[in-house]
Design a protein around this motif. Sequence first.
Motif, mmCIF file in Angstrom:
data_model
loop_
_atom_site.group_PDB
_atom_site.id
_atom_site.type_symbol
_atom_site.label_atom_id
_atom_site.label_comp_id
_atom_site.label_asym_id
_atom_site.label_seq_id
_atom_site.Cartn_x
_atom_site.Cartn_y
_atom_site.Cartn_z
ATOM 1 N N THR A 1 1.128 -1.271 -0.333
ATOM 2 C CA THR A 1 0.113 0.017 0.239
ATOM 3 C C THR A 1 0.709 0.906 -0.183
ATOM 4 O OG1 THR A 1 -2.183 0.963 1.184
ATOM 5 C CG2 THR A 1 0.179 0.337 2.967
ATOM 6 N N ASN A 2 0.634 2.481 -0.287
ATOM 7 C CA ASN A 2 1.204 3.887 -1.080
ATOM 8 C C ASN A 2 0.103 5.173 -0.773
ATOM 9 O OD1 ASN A 2 3.121 5.320 -1.300
ATOM 10 N ND2 ASN A 2 3.500 5.090 -2.956
ATOM 11 N N LEU A 3 -0.502 5.157 0.494
ATOM 12 C CA LEU A 3 -0.774 6.141 0.926
ATOM 13 C C LEU A 3 -0.188 7.894 0.930
ATOM 14 C CD1 LEU A 3 -2.353 4.709 4.352
ATOM 15 C CD2 LEU A 3 -3.256 4.562 1.978
ATOM 16 N N SER A 4 -0.965 8.741 0.187
ATOM 17 C CA SER A 4 -1.036 9.878 0.455
ATOM 18 C C SER A 4 -1.447 11.091 1.237
ATOM 19 C CB SER A 4 -0.473 10.575 -1.006
ATOM 20 O OG SER A 4 -0.086 11.903 -0.652
ATOM 21 N N PHE A 5 -0.975 12.007 2.271
ATOM 22 C CA PHE A 5 -2.062 12.876 3.136
ATOM 23 C C PHE A 5 -2.172 13.835 2.231
ATOM 24 C CE2 PHE A 5 -0.118 9.148 5.745
ATOM 25 C CZ PHE A 5 -0.314 8.598 6.089
ATOM 26 N N ASP A 6 -3.228 14.678 2.682
ATOM 27 C CA ASP A 6 -3.614 16.193 2.334
ATOM 28 C C ASP A 6 -2.056 16.895 3.659
ATOM 29 O OD1 ASP A 6 -5.344 15.816 0.538
ATOM 30 O OD2 ASP A 6 -6.510 15.880 1.805
ATOM 31 N N GLY A 7 -2.580 16.223 4.417
ATOM 32 C CA GLY A 7 -1.392 16.823 5.781
ATOM 33 C C GLY A 7 -0.341 16.591 5.408
ATOM 34 N N TYR A 8 0.531 16.054 6.535
ATOM 35 C CA TYR A 8 1.349 15.184 7.284
ATOM 36 C C TYR A 8 1.510 14.358 8.230
ATOM 37 C CZ TYR A 8 1.145 17.606 11.449
ATOM 38 O OH TYR A 8 1.184 18.415 13.063
ATOM 39 N N PHE A 9 2.224 13.201 7.676
ATOM 40 C CA PHE A 9 2.224 12.387 8.583
ATOM 41 C C PHE A 9 3.325 12.569 9.693
ATOM 42 C CE2 PHE A 9 6.180 8.873 10.268
ATOM 43 C CZ PHE A 9 5.034 7.878 10.357
ATOM 44 N N GLY A 10 2.927 11.784 11.203
ATOM 45 C CA GLY A 10 2.517 12.098 12.482
ATOM 46 C C GLY A 10 3.851 10.216 12.701
ATOM 47 N N SER A 11 2.708 9.893 12.740
ATOM 48 C CA SER A 11 3.869 8.082 13.380
ATOM 49 C C SER A 11 2.704 6.974 13.267
ATOM 50 C CB SER A 11 4.173 8.589 14.604
ATOM 51 O OG SER A 11 2.875 8.401 15.496
ATOM 52 N N PHE A 12 3.538 6.150 13.676
ATOM 53 C CA PHE A 12 2.614 5.006 13.418
ATOM 54 C C PHE A 12 2.595 4.103 14.917
ATOM 55 C CE2 PHE A 12 5.752 3.759 10.960
ATOM 56 C CZ PHE A 12 5.834 2.160 11.190
ATOM 57 N N LYS A 13 2.021 3.554 14.941
ATOM 58 C CA LYS A 13 1.586 1.954 15.904
ATOM 59 C C LYS A 13 1.696 0.639 15.357
ATOM 60 C CE LYS A 13 3.209 4.587 20.128
ATOM 61 N NZ LYS A 13 2.338 5.120 21.905
ATOM 62 N N VAL A 14 2.047 -0.242 15.879
ATOM 63 C CA VAL A 14 1.940 -1.380 15.040
ATOM 64 C C VAL A 14 1.454 -2.045 16.723
ATOM 65 C CG1 VAL A 14 2.760 -4.071 14.351
ATOM 66 C CG2 VAL A 14 3.263 -1.722 13.335
ATOM 67 N N ASP A 15 -0.356 -2.954 16.335
ATOM 68 C CA ASP A 15 -0.152 -3.324 17.470
ATOM 69 C C ASP A 15 -1.048 -4.858 17.306
ATOM 70 O OD1 ASP A 15 -0.446 -3.074 20.553
ATOM 71 O OD2 ASP A 15 -2.854 -3.551 19.870
ATOM 72 N N ASN A 16 -0.455 -6.108 17.902
ATOM 73 C CA ASN A 16 -1.604 -7.316 17.257
ATOM 74 C C ASN A 16 -1.928 -7.269 15.711
ATOM 75 O OD1 ASN A 16 -1.295 -8.639 19.955
ATOM 76 N ND2 ASN A 16 -3.321 -7.162 20.628
#
Length: 170
Positions: free
Chosen positions: A88-103
Motif C-alpha cells: 500500500t502507498n498512501l498520500s495525505f493532504d497534511g503530514y504523516f506524524g507517527s505509526f504504532k503496530v499492535d496485534n
Amino acid sequence: MKYIIEIKPEPISEVDIKDLFKINPHSESDCEFVRITNASTFEPIINLKVESDYSPTFKQSEVVDGIAIIGYGNRFSIFDLSKREIRTNLSFDGYFGSFKVDNGEIFIATDSKLINLNFHGVEKWRTDNLGIDGVVLSKITETEIVESGECDPPGGWKSFKLDRNSGLKK
C-alpha cells in the motif's frame, strides 16, 4: 532467456531512513532512502527510496514479520520484503506524524486523523478531525485508543478515547 533470482529471507538488524546522497534538506521535493541491513553482516539488504512533497519533519520506519512499514513527509507505505513489492502507498493532504503496530494492526497518526490498517494495507477505519496540527497516539489497548490532538495551536491539545474496532469517539 529469463533469469530467476532467489531472494532468501535474511535476519534484519536495523531499519533507518538515511540521506544516502546528501540531498539538500530544503529542496522542494525531499528524498531519502530506507536502508534495511542484515543482522549478521550489517550489509544492506535493500534500499527503498522515499519521497515527499512535504518536508519530512516526522519520519519513521520499522520491519515487522518481513514487512517494511514507512512513514515519511506526507506519505505512508507498506513494502513486502520477500515479494519486493509495495502493498500500500498512501498520500495525505497534511503530514504523516507517527505509526504504532499492535496485534497485526497498524495505527497511523497524521496532522488531523487516525487511520487503522492491516498488514496487507487494507483500511479498517479512518477518523478525521481529531486535530489541526498533530495527532499523538498515547496508548492502545484491546478495546480503545487513547490519543490527543492539537486543536488550537500552539499548545491547545485535547485528549480523546476511540473505540479500537470502529474508530468512533467514546
